[in-house]
Design an enzyme around this catalytic site. Structure first.
Site, PDB file in Angstrom:
ATOM      1  N   SER A 137     -16.414-143.762   9.965  1.00  0.00           N
ATOM      2  CA  SER A 137     -16.988-145.304   9.416  1.00  0.00           C
ATOM      3  C   SER A 137     -17.302-144.267   7.780  1.00  0.00           C
ATOM      4  O   SER A 137     -16.598-144.404   8.105  1.00  0.00           O
ATOM      5  CB  SER A 137     -18.618-144.204   9.640  1.00  0.00           C
ATOM      6  OG  SER A 137     -19.257-145.248   9.275  1.00  0.00           O
ATOM      7  N   TYR A 150     -25.510-138.445  11.188  1.00  0.00           N
ATOM      8  CA  TYR A 150     -24.739-139.594  11.992  1.00  0.00           C
ATOM      9  C   TYR A 150     -23.674-139.490  10.640  1.00  0.00           C
ATOM     10  O   TYR A 150     -21.966-139.303  11.335  1.00  0.00           O
ATOM     11  CB  TYR A 150     -24.728-140.254  11.500  1.00  0.00           C
ATOM     12  CG  TYR A 150     -24.039-142.202  11.767  1.00  0.00           C
ATOM     13  CD1 TYR A 150     -24.067-141.879  13.083  1.00  0.00           C
ATOM     14  CD2 TYR A 150     -23.716-142.561  10.270  1.00  0.00           C
ATOM     15  CE1 TYR A 150     -22.803-142.654  13.221  1.00  0.00           C
ATOM     16  CE2 TYR A 150     -22.427-143.980  10.803  1.00  0.00           C
ATOM     17  CZ  TYR A 150     -22.835-144.176  12.731  1.00  0.00           C
ATOM     18  OH  TYR A 150     -21.167-145.188  12.549  1.00  0.00           O
TER      19      TYR A 150
HETATM   20  P1  NDP Z   1     -22.035-150.909  20.122  1.00  0.00           P
HETATM   21  O1  NDP Z   1     -23.750-150.078  20.405  1.00  0.00           O
HETATM   22  O2  NDP Z   1     -22.053-151.837  20.388  1.00  0.00           O
HETATM   23  O3  NDP Z   1     -21.302-150.127  20.834  1.00  0.00           O
HETATM   24  C1  NDP Z   1     -21.667-148.503  21.292  1.00  0.00           C
HETATM   25  C2  NDP Z   1     -20.871-147.713  22.434  1.00  0.00           C
HETATM   26  O4  NDP Z   1     -20.597-146.876  23.052  1.00  0.00           O
HETATM   27  C3  NDP Z   1     -21.197-148.690  23.228  1.00  0.00           C
HETATM   28  O5  NDP Z   1     -20.472-149.717  24.205  1.00  0.00           O
HETATM   29  C4  NDP Z   1     -22.164-148.251  24.307  1.00  0.00           C
HETATM   30  O6  NDP Z   1     -21.961-147.932  25.945  1.00  0.00           O
HETATM   31  C5  NDP Z   1     -20.906-147.164  23.707  1.00  0.00           C
HETATM   32  N1  NDP Z   1     -21.519-145.529  23.942  1.00  0.00           N
HETATM   33  C6  NDP Z   1     -22.363-145.026  24.163  1.00  0.00           C
HETATM   34  N2  NDP Z   1     -23.223-143.475  24.005  1.00  0.00           N
HETATM   35  C7  NDP Z   1     -21.675-143.158  25.362  1.00  0.00           C
HETATM   36  C8  NDP Z   1     -21.296-142.172  25.869  1.00  0.00           C
HETATM   37  N3  NDP Z   1     -22.437-141.210  25.598  1.00  0.00           N
HETATM   38  N4  NDP Z   1     -20.088-142.899  26.892  1.00  0.00           N
HETATM   39  C9  NDP Z   1     -19.646-143.250  27.102  1.00  0.00           C
HETATM   40  N5  NDP Z   1     -19.820-144.945  25.684  1.00  0.00           N
HETATM   41  C10 NDP Z   1     -21.045-144.803  25.223  1.00  0.00           C
HETATM   42  O7  NDP Z   1     -21.481-150.585  18.445  1.00  0.00           O
HETATM   43  P2  NDP Z   1     -20.189-150.862  17.397  1.00  0.00           P
HETATM   44  O8  NDP Z   1     -19.779-151.450  18.580  1.00  0.00           O
HETATM   45  O9  NDP Z   1     -20.943-151.024  16.857  1.00  0.00           O
HETATM   46  O10 NDP Z   1     -19.864-149.058  17.221  1.00  0.00           O
HETATM   47  C11 NDP Z   1     -18.782-148.370  18.341  1.00  0.00           C
HETATM   48  C12 NDP Z   1     -18.145-147.572  17.068  1.00  0.00           C
HETATM   49  O11 NDP Z   1     -18.222-147.944  15.711  1.00  0.00           O
HETATM   50  C13 NDP Z   1     -19.296-146.172  17.111  1.00  0.00           C
HETATM   51  O12 NDP Z   1     -18.005-145.073  17.287  1.00  0.00           O
HETATM   52  C14 NDP Z   1     -19.815-147.053  15.484  1.00  0.00           C
HETATM   53  O13 NDP Z   1     -19.966-145.637  15.114  1.00  0.00           O
HETATM   54  C15 NDP Z   1     -18.680-147.484  14.958  1.00  0.00           C
HETATM   55  N6  NDP Z   1     -18.941-147.882  12.891  1.00  0.00           N
HETATM   56  C16 NDP Z   1     -19.910-148.430  14.096  1.00  0.00           C
HETATM   57  C17 NDP Z   1     -19.975-149.596  12.557  1.00  0.00           C
HETATM   58  C18 NDP Z   1     -21.640-151.208  12.470  1.00  0.00           C
HETATM   59  O14 NDP Z   1     -21.548-151.241  11.570  1.00  0.00           O
HETATM   60  N7  NDP Z   1     -21.615-151.168  13.735  1.00  0.00           N
HETATM   61  C19 NDP Z   1     -19.679-149.050  10.861  1.00  0.00           C
HETATM   62  C20 NDP Z   1     -19.122-148.143  11.099  1.00  0.00           C
HETATM   63  C21 NDP Z   1     -18.646-147.478  12.260  1.00  0.00           C
HETATM   64  P3  NDP Z   1     -22.540-147.337  27.365  1.00  0.00           P
HETATM   65  O15 NDP Z   1     -23.981-147.989  26.746  1.00  0.00           O
HETATM   66  O16 NDP Z   1     -21.724-148.437  28.073  1.00  0.00           O
HETATM   67  O17 NDP Z   1     -22.691-146.545  27.411  1.00  0.00           O
END
Ligand code: NDP
Length: 253
Positions: A137, A150
């Site tokens: 990020s 974070y």
């Molecule tokens: P989402 O919340 O849509 O995605 C997060 C994903 O992580 C979900 O699919 C969730 O699936 C999975 N997840 C969470 N915890 C676990 C776990 N313990 N084990 C396995 N899977 C897990 O958000 P984003 O798509 O935005 O986020 C994706 C990545 O991008 C993250 O790492 C985030 O930090 C990063 N990011 C996002 C930004 C934004 O503004 N959106 C900006 C910069 C970085 P499930 O619940 O099925 O486990």
């Protein structure tokens, strides 16, 4: 024939947001995508819409779950692409941040990346092609209020990326991090809801607050992140290694 034809690509958090967009992008280049996450029903629903994709339940915060999930993913061949995308976020002023919450975030965002990367290390070391893509990020490149836990996790991911890239430089595996600003996903939606709740701002004002860090004044779309992941998997991108690629409209970090 495309460059990912027949290659297995695991995308953690592949059922939603950025991970799902990356899965679609890699599938278009021929990869057999394995979508991992905790919510199996959602993963299966999305995998069914992507050619050759499968869904496997995996909680990256649980070592046993990671071991079982990757053993299952490898049944059809070694994992040649790993996208460490699963991540969680929360916000709290530092004086109210508990050690429990700090560790909860590290366990998914940092140790989860460690566990999944360990699970594919032998596959990649033995093959002639490997790509590890870590979704960090802009919070991995700079600081911001109320997200010290974070920020710490996303900085750590970049450190791991750089160290592994150096360690594996003589192999054909590259390790890179993508560092987006706010992307229009459920995670950003949650930040918008928090701003509205804490400050009484309107939805438009809350979005504008998030978009402020981006000189282009907007939230990113998931496809923009997916495009970089697709590019990093191309054979011609093999000299891109150990990089933390910032994606936020030209923000100086
Ligand atoms: P989402 O919340 O849509 O995605 C997060 C994903 O992580 C979900 O699919 C969730 O699936 C999975 N997840 C969470 N915890 C676990 C776990 N313990 N084990 C396995 N899977 C897990 O958000 P984003 O798509 O935005 O986020 C994706 C990545 O991008 C993250 O790492 C985030 O930090 C990063 N990011 C996002 C930004 C934004 O503004 N959106 C900006 C910069 C970085 P499930 O619940 O099925 O486990």
């Amino acid at each position: 024939m495309t460059h990912l034809d027949g290659k297995t690509a695991v995308i953690t958090g592949g059922g939603t947001g950025i991970g799902l967009a990356i899965a679609k992008r890699l599938a278009a280049d021929g990869a057999n995508c394995v979508l991992m996450g905790r919510n199996l029903e959602r993963l299966e629903k999305e995998a069914a819409k992507i050619e050759r994709a499968t869904a496997i339940q995996c909680d990256v915060s649980d070592p046993a779950s990671v071991e079982t999930a990757f053993a299952s993913a490898k049944e059809n061949g070694p994992v040649m692409v790993l996208v460490n995308n699963a991540g969680i976020a929360s916000s709290a002023p530092f004086h109210r941040l508990s050690e429990e919450e700090f560790l909860r975030i590290q366990n998914v965002n940092v140790t989860g990346v460690f566990r999944c990367t360990k699970a594919v290390t032998n596959d990649m070391r033995e093959a002639d092609h490997g790509r590890v893509i870590n979704i960090s990020s802009i919070a991995g490149l700079g600081g911001g209020p109320y997200i010290s836990h974070y920020c710490a996790s996303k900085h750590a991911v970049i450190g791991m990326t750089r160290a592994l890239a150096a360690e594996w430089a003589r192999t054909q595996t590259t390790v890179n991090a993508i560092c987006p600003g706010y992307v229009r996903t459920e995670m950003a939606e949650s930040a918008i809801r928090t701003i509205i709740e804490k400050t009484g701002a309107t939805r438009e004002q809350a979005i504008a607050e998030l978009a402020k860090s981006n000189p282009q004044g907007r939230l990113l779309e998931v496809e923009e992140v997916a495009e970089i992941a697709g590019w990093l998997c191309h054979p011609d991108s093999r000299s891109i290694n150990g990089q933390a690629i910032a994606l936020n409209g030209g923000q100086s970090m």
